[in-house]
Design a protein around this motif. Sequence first.
Motif, PDB file in Angstrom:
ATOM      1  N   VAL A   1     -57.107  50.363  56.332  1.00  0.00           N
ATOM      2  CA  VAL A   1     -56.369  51.057  55.457  1.00  0.00           C
ATOM      3  C   VAL A   1     -56.715  52.428  54.903  1.00  0.00           C
ATOM      4  N   GLY A   2     -58.014  52.643  54.978  1.00  0.00           N
ATOM      5  CA  GLY A   2     -58.587  53.868  54.623  1.00  0.00           C
ATOM      6  C   GLY A   2     -58.897  54.813  55.710  1.00  0.00           C
ATOM      7  N   VAL A   3     -58.333  54.515  56.952  1.00  0.00           N
ATOM      8  CA  VAL A   3     -58.612  55.429  57.920  1.00  0.00           C
ATOM      9  C   VAL A   3     -57.504  56.002  58.693  1.00  0.00           C
ATOM     10  N   GLU A   4     -56.588  55.010  58.594  1.00  0.00           N
ATOM     11  CA  GLU A   4     -55.318  55.006  59.822  1.00  0.00           C
ATOM     12  C   GLU A   4     -54.368  56.109  59.539  1.00  0.00           C
ATOM     13  N   GLY A   5     -54.810  57.139  58.585  1.00  0.00           N
ATOM     14  CA  GLY A   5     -54.065  58.334  58.510  1.00  0.00           C
ATOM     15  C   GLY A   5     -54.548  59.527  59.506  1.00  0.00           C
ATOM     16  N   ALA A   6     -55.959  58.911  60.051  1.00  0.00           N
ATOM     17  CA  ALA A   6     -56.529  60.164  60.905  1.00  0.00           C
ATOM     18  C   ALA A   6     -55.694  60.434  62.342  1.00  0.00           C
ATOM     19  N   ASP A   7     -55.904  61.717  62.437  1.00  0.00           N
ATOM     20  CA  ASP A   7     -55.031  61.840  63.836  1.00  0.00           C
ATOM     21  C   ASP A   7     -55.547  61.343  64.938  1.00  0.00           C
ATOM     22  N   MET A   8     -56.764  61.328  65.100  1.00  0.00           N
ATOM     23  CA  MET A   8     -57.433  60.548  66.407  1.00  0.00           C
ATOM     24  C   MET A   8     -58.653  59.799  65.740  1.00  0.00           C
ATOM     25  N   ILE A   9     -58.571  58.540  66.169  1.00  0.00           N
ATOM     26  CA  ILE A   9     -59.543  57.504  65.701  1.00  0.00           C
ATOM     27  C   ILE A   9     -60.304  57.174  67.046  1.00  0.00           C
ATOM     28  N   VAL A  10     -61.541  57.434  67.118  1.00  0.00           N
ATOM     29  CA  VAL A  10     -62.225  57.055  68.401  1.00  0.00           C
ATOM     30  C   VAL A  10     -63.350  55.822  67.845  1.00  0.00           C
ATOM     31  N   ALA A  11     -63.149  54.745  68.491  1.00  0.00           N
ATOM     32  CA  ALA A  11     -63.868  53.724  68.196  1.00  0.00           C
ATOM     33  C   ALA A  11     -64.972  53.256  69.177  1.00  0.00           C
ATOM     34  N   ILE A  12     -66.266  52.906  68.686  1.00  0.00           N
ATOM     35  CA  ILE A  12     -67.441  52.754  69.534  1.00  0.00           C
ATOM     36  C   ILE A  12     -67.703  51.216  69.060  1.00  0.00           C
TER      37      ILE A  12
ATOM     38  N   ASP B   1     -57.551  47.843  68.217  1.00  0.00           N
ATOM     39  CA  ASP B   1     -55.948  47.646  68.241  1.00  0.00           C
ATOM     40  C   ASP B   1     -55.432  48.984  67.451  1.00  0.00           C
ATOM     41  N   PHE B   2     -56.169  49.696  66.593  1.00  0.00           N
ATOM     42  CA  PHE B   2     -55.551  50.788  66.438  1.00  0.00           C
ATOM     43  C   PHE B   2     -56.334  52.136  66.467  1.00  0.00           C
ATOM     44  N   ALA B   3     -57.289  52.178  67.325  1.00  0.00           N
ATOM     45  CA  ALA B   3     -58.043  53.247  67.673  1.00  0.00           C
ATOM     46  C   ALA B   3     -57.223  53.794  68.650  1.00  0.00           C
ATOM     47  N   HIS B   4     -57.283  55.278  68.801  1.00  0.00           N
ATOM     48  CA  HIS B   4     -56.515  56.110  69.982  1.00  0.00           C
ATOM     49  C   HIS B   4     -57.324  56.049  71.308  1.00  0.00           C
ATOM     50  N   LEU B   5     -58.818  55.937  70.977  1.00  0.00           N
ATOM     51  CA  LEU B   5     -59.605  55.953  72.033  1.00  0.00           C
ATOM     52  C   LEU B   5     -60.933  54.987  71.737  1.00  0.00           C
ATOM     53  N   GLY B   6     -60.873  53.934  72.873  1.00  0.00           N
ATOM     54  CA  GLY B   6     -62.039  52.902  72.423  1.00  0.00           C
ATOM     55  C   GLY B   6     -63.176  53.107  73.513  1.00  0.00           C
ATOM     56  N   VAL B   7     -64.236  52.979  73.209  1.00  0.00           N
ATOM     57  CA  VAL B   7     -65.288  52.942  74.072  1.00  0.00           C
ATOM     58  C   VAL B   7     -66.191  51.780  73.542  1.00  0.00           C
ATOM     59  N   VAL B   8     -66.328  50.816  74.624  1.00  0.00           N
ATOM     60  CA  VAL B   8     -67.005  49.565  74.615  1.00  0.00           C
ATOM     61  C   VAL B   8     -68.615  49.747  74.903  1.00  0.00           C
ATOM     62  N   ALA B   9     -69.169  50.035  73.781  1.00  0.00           N
ATOM     63  CA  ALA B   9     -70.618  50.465  74.224  1.00  0.00           C
ATOM     64  C   ALA B   9     -71.757  50.161  73.043  1.00  0.00           C
TER      65      ALA B   9
END
Length: 360
Positions: free
Chosen positions: A313-324, A334-342
Motif C-alpha cells: 500500500v505504500g509503494v503501489e503508486g510508483a510508475d515502475m516497480i522493479v522487484a528482485i 503480483d504487482f511489480a512491473h518488472l520482476g527479477v528472480v535473483a
Amino acid sequence: MNTSQTPVAGASGSRAGMKKELPEHFRSYKHVWVFIEFELGRIHPVSLELLGEGRKLADQLGVELAGVLLGSGEHGLNDATGSCFAYGADLVYLVDHPVLAQYRNQPYTKVMTELVLKYQPEIMLLGATVLGRDLAGSVATTLKTGLTADCTELAIDDERSLAATRPTFGGSLLCTIHTLNYRPQMATIRPRVMAMPKPVEGREGRVVPYTPDLQEDSIVTKVLSFLPDDASEASGLAFADIVVAGGMGLRSEENIQLVRKLAAVLGGDWGGSRPLVQKGWIGADRQIGQTGKTIRPKLYIAAGISGAIQHRVGVEGADMIVAINTDPNAPIFDFAHLGVVADAVTLLPLLTEAFRQRLL
Ligand code: FAD
C-alpha cells in the motif's frame, strides 16, 4: 466491508441497511474544502495533491472546491492563494492573522470550526501529516462530526455521500466509511497517496477573507523555536523520483549499503521494509509502507522484499516497480512491473556498477 461511522466509532453493516435521511440542519452543507497546510512560506505538497482529489469530488457533486488558508501575511500567505487556484480551487478562504503565523492547535481549531459553521462545507480534506492529524482530530471533535483517518481512496456514492476507504485490521482488509448523519464529512490522506495534479498557470479564483477574533493572551501554547522536518535525514524520501529499498532478503545490516549505493548512483533516495526498522538496521524515518512512508516515485526498486500488503500500500503508486527476489512466488511479483528472480546481494552491486559506468 462497509462501516457506517458515528462521530465516536464505526459499526459494521451494509451501507444500504444504514440508509437514513441527513438531518435537516445539515442539508445546507455544500462544497468541498481542502485545508491548505502552509508553513514557513511554503504549501505542503500534500495539500496540492488533495486539491487534485478534491477537484474530482467537487466536479462529481457539482459544487465548488475551496482551499482554506490560514497564516500570517508576513510569511507570503497571499502568494499561496495563486497556487491554490492553479491546482484546482475555485475559491480560497483566507485567514490572515498574526496569531496564526505558526501552527498551534488552539487558534487553528477555533478558526476552522468558525469557518465550517459559517460556510458549511459537506466534505473537508486534510493531509495526514503531523499538523493535519493534530488539527483534524480536534476540529472533528469540536464539531462532533466523523473523521476517517489515513484514507487511501475517496469516492462519492450514489447518495452523494463521501465513501472514504482505508486499510483496517493491520492492513489485511480495506473498509469504506460513510459519515451518514453529520457534516462535514472529514478525511485525512497521507502525502503521496493521491497523485499530484498538473497546475494550470494563470487559473483564477475568488478570495474570501475572514477576520477571526484572536488574542495572543488567550492562547496557552507559545512557539519557542521551530525545528523543520528537513532535520530528518529521510525528509525527501516520500517525494523522491527514484527509490531503492531493501528487505529481509538482504540478510544483514551491512548489506543495507548495497541499497544506499545503488540509490546514490541513480540520484535517488533509499528505504526499507518494517522488519529492518524493528531490527534497528535502518531508522524509522526510512520505513516504507502502511505504517511508514507512502512513496510515488517514477522508479521503485525493491530488493529482497516479499511484498506484504502493508508494504504494497505504500509503494503501489510508483510508475515502475522493479522487484528482485529469489522466490519466484513472492507476492511482490503480483504487482511489480518488472520482476527479477535473483539474489539481491549479488545483483545490487552489479546494477550499481552498470549504472555508474553508464551515467559517467
Ligand atoms: P520477509 O517477509 O521476510 O521477506 C523477505 C523476502 O526476501 C522474501 O520474499 C524472500 O523470498 C526474499 N529473499 C530472501 N533472500 C533473498 C535474496 N538473497 N535476494 C533476494 N530476495 C531474497 N511492512 C512494511 O514493509 N512496511 C510497513 O509500513 C508495514 N506496516 C505494518 C503494519 C502492521 C500493522 C503489520 C502487522 C505489519 C506491517 N508490516 C509492514 C510488516 C509486513 O507485514 C511484512 O512483515 C514485511 O513487509 C516483510 O518484510 P520483508 O519483505 O522485508 O521480509
